[in-house]
Design an enzyme around this catalytic site. Structure first.
Site, PDB file in Angstrom:
ATOM      1  N   SER A  28       0.826  -1.220   0.000  1.00  0.00           N
ATOM      2  CA  SER A  28       0.000   0.000   0.000  1.00  0.00           C
ATOM      3  C   SER A  28       0.850   1.255   0.000  1.00  0.00           C
ATOM      4  O   SER A  28       1.722   1.417   0.862  1.00  0.00           O
ATOM      5  CB  SER A  28      -0.895   0.040   1.251  1.00  0.00           C
ATOM      6  OG  SER A  28      -1.760  -1.051   1.275  1.00  0.00           O
ATOM      7  N   HIS A  59      -3.466   0.457  -4.489  1.00  0.00           N
ATOM      8  CA  HIS A  59      -3.022  -0.725  -5.233  1.00  0.00           C
ATOM      9  C   HIS A  59      -3.487  -0.628  -6.678  1.00  0.00           C
ATOM     10  O   HIS A  59      -4.678  -0.504  -6.945  1.00  0.00           O
ATOM     11  CB  HIS A  59      -3.597  -2.004  -4.614  1.00  0.00           C
ATOM     12  CG  HIS A  59      -2.948  -2.389  -3.338  1.00  0.00           C
ATOM     13  ND1 HIS A  59      -1.662  -2.856  -3.287  1.00  0.00           N
ATOM     14  CD2 HIS A  59      -3.389  -2.382  -2.077  1.00  0.00           C
ATOM     15  CE1 HIS A  59      -1.352  -3.126  -2.027  1.00  0.00           C
ATOM     16  NE2 HIS A  59      -2.374  -2.831  -1.263  1.00  0.00           N
ATOM     17  N   HIS A  81      -5.430  -9.141  -0.717  1.00  0.00           N
ATOM     18  CA  HIS A  81      -5.318  -9.494   0.698  1.00  0.00           C
ATOM     19  C   HIS A  81      -6.360 -10.549   1.054  1.00  0.00           C
ATOM     20  O   HIS A  81      -7.438 -10.597   0.459  1.00  0.00           O
ATOM     21  CB  HIS A  81      -5.566  -8.263   1.579  1.00  0.00           C
ATOM     22  CG  HIS A  81      -4.676  -7.109   1.258  1.00  0.00           C
ATOM     23  ND1 HIS A  81      -4.927  -6.260   0.199  1.00  0.00           N
ATOM     24  CD2 HIS A  81      -3.538  -6.675   1.835  1.00  0.00           C
ATOM     25  CE1 HIS A  81      -3.972  -5.340   0.157  1.00  0.00           C
ATOM     26  NE2 HIS A  81      -3.106  -5.562   1.136  1.00  0.00           N
ATOM     27  N   TYR A  83      -8.316 -10.461   3.492  1.00  0.00           N
ATOM     28  CA  TYR A  83      -9.574  -9.868   3.942  1.00  0.00           C
ATOM     29  C   TYR A  83     -10.505  -9.473   2.795  1.00  0.00           C
ATOM     30  O   TYR A  83     -11.683  -9.227   3.010  1.00  0.00           O
ATOM     31  CB  TYR A  83      -9.319  -8.643   4.847  1.00  0.00           C
ATOM     32  CG  TYR A  83      -8.582  -7.497   4.203  1.00  0.00           C
ATOM     33  CD1 TYR A  83      -9.189  -6.660   3.279  1.00  0.00           C
ATOM     34  CD2 TYR A  83      -7.260  -7.239   4.528  1.00  0.00           C
ATOM     35  CE1 TYR A  83      -8.505  -5.608   2.695  1.00  0.00           C
ATOM     36  CE2 TYR A  83      -6.570  -6.193   3.951  1.00  0.00           C
ATOM     37  CZ  TYR A  83      -7.195  -5.383   3.027  1.00  0.00           C
ATOM     38  OH  TYR A  83      -6.515  -4.353   2.452  1.00  0.00           O
ATOM     39  N   GLU A  84      -9.979  -9.420   1.572  1.00  0.00           N
ATOM     40  CA  GLU A  84     -10.837  -8.984   0.459  1.00  0.00           C
ATOM     41  C   GLU A  84     -11.879 -10.043   0.098  1.00  0.00           C
ATOM     42  O   GLU A  84     -13.002  -9.720  -0.253  1.00  0.00           O
ATOM     43  CB  GLU A  84      -9.984  -8.628  -0.753  1.00  0.00           C
ATOM     44  CG  GLU A  84      -9.179  -7.347  -0.539  1.00  0.00           C
ATOM     45  CD  GLU A  84      -8.218  -7.066  -1.672  1.00  0.00           C
ATOM     46  OE1 GLU A  84      -8.678  -6.894  -2.813  1.00  0.00           O
ATOM     47  OE2 GLU A  84      -6.996  -7.062  -1.422  1.00  0.00           O
ATOM     48  N   ALA A 111       2.861  -2.148   4.151  1.00  0.00           N
ATOM     49  CA  ALA A 111       2.700  -1.080   5.136  1.00  0.00           C
ATOM     50  C   ALA A 111       2.311  -1.766   6.438  1.00  0.00           C
ATOM     51  O   ALA A 111       1.554  -2.734   6.423  1.00  0.00           O
ATOM     52  CB  ALA A 111       1.607  -0.127   4.691  1.00  0.00           C
ATOM     53  N   MET A 206      -1.623  -6.760   7.508  1.00  0.00           N
ATOM     54  CA  MET A 206      -2.682  -7.614   6.954  1.00  0.00           C
ATOM     55  C   MET A 206      -2.262  -8.304   5.656  1.00  0.00           C
ATOM     56  O   MET A 206      -3.118  -8.694   4.862  1.00  0.00           O
ATOM     57  CB  MET A 206      -3.940  -6.779   6.694  1.00  0.00           C
ATOM     58  CG  MET A 206      -4.426  -5.985   7.887  1.00  0.00           C
ATOM     59  SD  MET A 206      -5.774  -4.883   7.415  1.00  0.00           S
ATOM     60  CE  MET A 206      -5.866  -3.814   8.864  1.00  0.00           C
ATOM     61  N   SER A 207      -0.973  -8.439   5.440  1.00  0.00           N
ATOM     62  CA  SER A 207      -0.553  -8.996   4.142  1.00  0.00           C
ATOM     63  C   SER A 207       0.728  -9.815   4.283  1.00  0.00           C
ATOM     64  O   SER A 207       1.115 -10.214   5.380  1.00  0.00           O
ATOM     65  CB  SER A 207      -0.319  -7.853   3.138  1.00  0.00           C
ATOM     66  OG  SER A 207       0.822  -7.109   3.499  1.00  0.00           O
ATOM     67  N   ASN A 230       2.358   3.772  11.001  1.00  0.00           N
ATOM     68  CA  ASN A 230       1.706   4.237  12.243  1.00  0.00           C
ATOM     69  C   ASN A 230       2.209   3.416  13.423  1.00  0.00           C
ATOM     70  O   ASN A 230       2.738   2.320  13.233  1.00  0.00           O
ATOM     71  CB  ASN A 230       0.181   4.067  12.144  1.00  0.00           C
ATOM     72  CG  ASN A 230      -0.216   2.639  11.791  1.00  0.00           C
ATOM     73  OD1 ASN A 230      -0.191   2.262  10.619  1.00  0.00           O
ATOM     74  ND2 ASN A 230      -0.551   1.856  12.791  1.00  0.00           N
ATOM     75  N   HIS A 242      -6.763   4.030   7.060  1.00  0.00           N
ATOM     76  CA  HIS A 242      -6.140   3.657   5.790  1.00  0.00           C
ATOM     77  C   HIS A 242      -5.513   4.882   5.114  1.00  0.00           C
ATOM     78  O   HIS A 242      -4.459   4.786   4.492  1.00  0.00           O
ATOM     79  CB  HIS A 242      -7.170   2.999   4.872  1.00  0.00           C
ATOM     80  CG  HIS A 242      -6.569   2.450   3.615  1.00  0.00           C
ATOM     81  ND1 HIS A 242      -5.601   1.455   3.622  1.00  0.00           N
ATOM     82  CD2 HIS A 242      -6.761   2.764   2.308  1.00  0.00           C
ATOM     83  CE1 HIS A 242      -5.251   1.182   2.380  1.00  0.00           C
ATOM     84  NE2 HIS A 242      -5.936   1.964   1.567  1.00  0.00           N
TER      85      HIS A 242
HETATM   86  N1  HPA Z   1      -2.345  -2.745  11.556  1.00  0.00           N
HETATM   87  C1  HPA Z   1      -2.578  -3.565  10.522  1.00  0.00           C
HETATM   88  N2  HPA Z   1      -2.246  -3.260   9.289  1.00  0.00           N
HETATM   89  C2  HPA Z   1      -1.639  -2.083   9.062  1.00  0.00           C
HETATM   90  C3  HPA Z   1      -1.369  -1.191  10.098  1.00  0.00           C
HETATM   91  C4  HPA Z   1      -1.747  -1.541  11.417  1.00  0.00           C
HETATM   92  O1  HPA Z   1      -1.543  -0.796  12.395  1.00  0.00           O
HETATM   93  N3  HPA Z   1      -0.758  -0.120   9.528  1.00  0.00           N
HETATM   94  C5  HPA Z   1      -0.666  -0.377   8.202  1.00  0.00           C
HETATM   95  N4  HPA Z   1      -1.199  -1.565   7.911  1.00  0.00           N
END
Ligand code: HPA
Length: 267
Positions: A28, A59, A81, A83-84, A111, A206-207, A230, A242
């Protein structure tokens, strides 16, 4: 013909003799790296059977063929991903195709949120190992003894060391740590973050983990980078979103570009 064979045929006709040495998967907000590639040709995922239709902001869903610093590469600009669609093997065809067209190794990027105070948003972390918090595998349903994949040194020590060397050469403070894979798409709760911190996670996302498992199943070597967008949930006052992920990934794009350029030059 399988989807993988179909893709290989389409790619071979499209790129005519071009052999990528290294495959990159861009996470991402990291699509900017593509400005850096001497692009020979491009294919949309939509023209490759079995490739994911990338749907998440940031993406693009393209396969780029070209050179970076004299090294031939194929770049997946965008990924899918778990989750999609709830399918952990959503990247299976793509990874098999990267293997079949001759990639010797992969660089995976994502990310991620940081559980380490010292690794602040905008920094980059070399993934040295992972924890799969989802309980699922992209190899559910696979057969043969190869499915019992050895995950020791899944993040290749030699390639990881090459990344450290690239960081040093560019004065980049490259953090290192363990990545915990959560299914998403919701971000984690503060309690979940406290829990995985105790388990040894330094970054959460998440990936990537499905691709690592699929690549190791194929016998492909790899290294992986997290761009810290973050602090993980509960660690700071600011809300995780996001939008923030995309903004901070773009901020770290220059660092990632330098790192990957230097790494690719020496592969
Ligand atoms: N958690 C999960 N996925 C992420 C995060 C997070 O804090 N930051 C970027 N992708």
């Amino acid at each position: 013909m399988t989807q993988v064979q179909e893709c290989v045929e389409i790619i071979n006709q499209h790129v005519k003799g071009f052999k990528p040495k290294i495959g990159l998967i861009l996470g991402s907000g990291l699509g900017q790296f593509c400005d850096n590639i001497n692009i020979k040709s491009t294919l949309n995922f939509t023209s490759l059977p079995g490739f994911p239709v990338a749907g998440v902001g940031g993406h693009a869903g393209k396969l780029l063929f070209g050179e970076v610093q004299g090294t031939s590469v194929v770049v997946m600009q965008g990924r899918a991903h778990y989750y999609e669609h709830g399918k952990a093997d959503i990247m299976a065809v793509a990874i098999e195709v990267l293997n079949a067209i001759g990639c010797q190794s992969l660089v995976l990027t994502n990310a991620a949120g940081s559980t380490l105070e010292k690794a602040s948003p905008g920094s980059v972390m070399l993934i040295t190992d992972h924890i799969n918090m989802t309980g699922v595998s992209p190899l559910f349903g696979a057969d043969g003894n190869e499915r019992f994949v050895n995950m020791v040194n899944a993040y290749d020590p030699k390639l990881s060391n090459d990344m450290r060397i690239a960081a040093k050469a560019n004065n980049i403070n490259l953090f290192e740590g363990v990545y915990a894979w959560f299914s998403g798409p919701q971000f984690e709760t503060p309690a979940e973050i406290r829990a995985v911190k105790m388990l040894g996670a330094d970054a959460v996302g998440m990936s990537t983990v499905p691709e690592v498992i699929l690549a190791r199943h194929q016998g492909i070597q790899l290294c992986a980078l997290s761009v810290i967008t973050n602090y993980a949930a509960g660690m700071s006052e600011s809300d995780i979103s996001h939008e923030q992920t995309i903004a901070f990934a773009s901020k770290a794009a220059d660092t990632v570009e330098k790192l990957l350029n230097s790494y690719l030059k020496n592969q």
